[in-house]
Enzyme design. Structure first.
Site, mmCIF file in Angstrom:
data_model
loop_
_atom_site.group_PDB
_atom_site.id
_atom_site.type_symbol
_atom_site.label_atom_id
_atom_site.label_comp_id
_atom_site.label_asym_id
_atom_site.label_seq_id
_atom_site.Cartn_x
_atom_site.Cartn_y
_atom_site.Cartn_z
ATOM 1 N NE ARG A 1 -7.093 0.038 -12.332
ATOM 2 C CZ ARG A 1 -7.130 -1.182 -11.860
ATOM 3 N NH1 ARG A 1 -7.039 -2.195 -12.660
ATOM 4 N NH2 ARG A 1 -7.293 -1.399 -10.566
ATOM 5 C CE LYS B 1 -4.836 -7.625 -5.106
ATOM 6 N NZ LYS B 1 -4.136 -6.839 -6.148
HETATM 7 O O1 PNS Z 1 -1.058 -4.165 -7.489
HETATM 8 P P1 PNS Z 1 -1.622 -4.139 -6.092
HETATM 9 O O2 PNS Z 1 -2.106 -5.522 -5.686
HETATM 10 O O3 PNS Z 1 -2.693 -3.084 -5.908
HETATM 11 O O4 PNS Z 1 -0.389 -3.739 -5.171
HETATM 12 C C1 PNS Z 1 -0.557 -3.628 -3.780
HETATM 13 C C2 PNS Z 1 0.809 -3.736 -3.107
HETATM 14 C C3 PNS Z 1 1.418 -5.097 -3.374
HETATM 15 C C4 PNS Z 1 1.708 -2.629 -3.649
HETATM 16 C C5 PNS Z 1 0.566 -3.514 -1.598
HETATM 17 O O5 PNS Z 1 -0.270 -4.525 -1.115
HETATM 18 C C6 PNS Z 1 1.867 -3.481 -0.817
HETATM 19 O O6 PNS Z 1 2.499 -2.440 -0.743
HETATM 20 N N1 PNS Z 1 2.230 -4.651 -0.214
HETATM 21 C C7 PNS Z 1 3.390 -4.748 0.642
HETATM 22 C C8 PNS Z 1 2.934 -4.682 2.125
HETATM 23 C C9 PNS Z 1 2.601 -3.225 2.442
HETATM 24 O O7 PNS Z 1 3.480 -2.404 2.600
HETATM 25 N N2 PNS Z 1 1.294 -2.909 2.500
HETATM 26 C C10 PNS Z 1 0.889 -1.506 2.623
HETATM 27 C C11 PNS Z 1 0.399 -1.188 3.963
HETATM 28 S S1 PNS Z 1 -1.316 -0.865 3.749
#
Ligand code: PNS
Length: 175
Positions: A91, A41
């Site tokens: 949601r 992102k």
């Molecule tokens: O609010 P979001 O963008 O849906 O949150 C997603 C988030 C940031 C929680 C997720 O991308 C995350 O956990 N990022 C850290 C890296 C990780 O552990 N990714 C998960 C493996 S799929």
């Protein structure tokens, strides 16, 4: 003592996030809201800005800690031996597939990392950070979508970002 973590991008924090934070904080002794990065992102707010907005939005709440981590959620979970469970908000069914995949990935990386889902309250199901960003960038009223203590800061910051984008795009066309 049961401690949960609520992870997310929070770019920026919305009333949907605040709804989950408030409700989860009554279910656990402590709730750690942790700002993480999805490397796929692009963000409008830096990690420290996102943390500061969350800190302001939850100022009145007693059992909340705000943290951030530049790495895998499963590794954060491993490092914080005081954490028992991950909380995520759902949601709509459109969130489900992605959240289900993340919950399984996190558990696969750290078998202790269980995820529990809290359904968003009916009045926040349509609110998302990306919708908030679009409304703000075109000068719309954000007051119903983000916590009142941070709504002006978010509007000003996003309007400025959009103006800068338009300025750079116009400059490029001049080249
Ligand atoms: O609010 P979001 O963008 O849906 O949150 C997603 C988030 C940031 C929680 C997720 O991308 C995350 O956990 N990022 C850290 C890296 C990780 O552990 N990714 C998960 C493996 S799929």
């Amino acid at each position: 003592m049961k401690t949960a973590i609520y992870p997310g991008s929070f770019d920026p924090c919305t009333n949907g996030h605040l709804d989950i934070i408030k409700r989860a904080s009554t279910m656990f002794d402590k709730l750690i809201v942790v700002v993480l990065i999805n490397p796929l992102k692009s963000y409008s707010f830096s990690i420290s800005e996102r943390r500061a907005l969350l800190e302001k939005a939850t100022m009145e709440m007693k059992n909340i800690e705000i943290d951030s981590y530049d790495g895998l959620l499963a590794d954060y979970f491993t490092q914080r031996s005081d954490v028992d469970v991950i909380v995520k908000g759902l949601r709509a069914t459109s969130d489900f597939e992605y959240e289900f995949q993340m919950a399984h990935t996190n558990k696969d990386l750290n078998p202790r990392a269980e995820t529990v889902f809290i359904p968003a309250s009916a009045n926040t199901t349509f609110i998302s950070s990306s919708m908030v960003k679009q409304v703000a960038m075109f000068g719309g009223d954000l007051s119903k979508y983000v916590p009142s203590v941070i709504h002006k800061e978010i509007s000003t910051r996003l309007k400025a970002e959009f103006e800068e984008k338009k300025r750079l795009a116009a400059l490029k066309q001049d080249l």
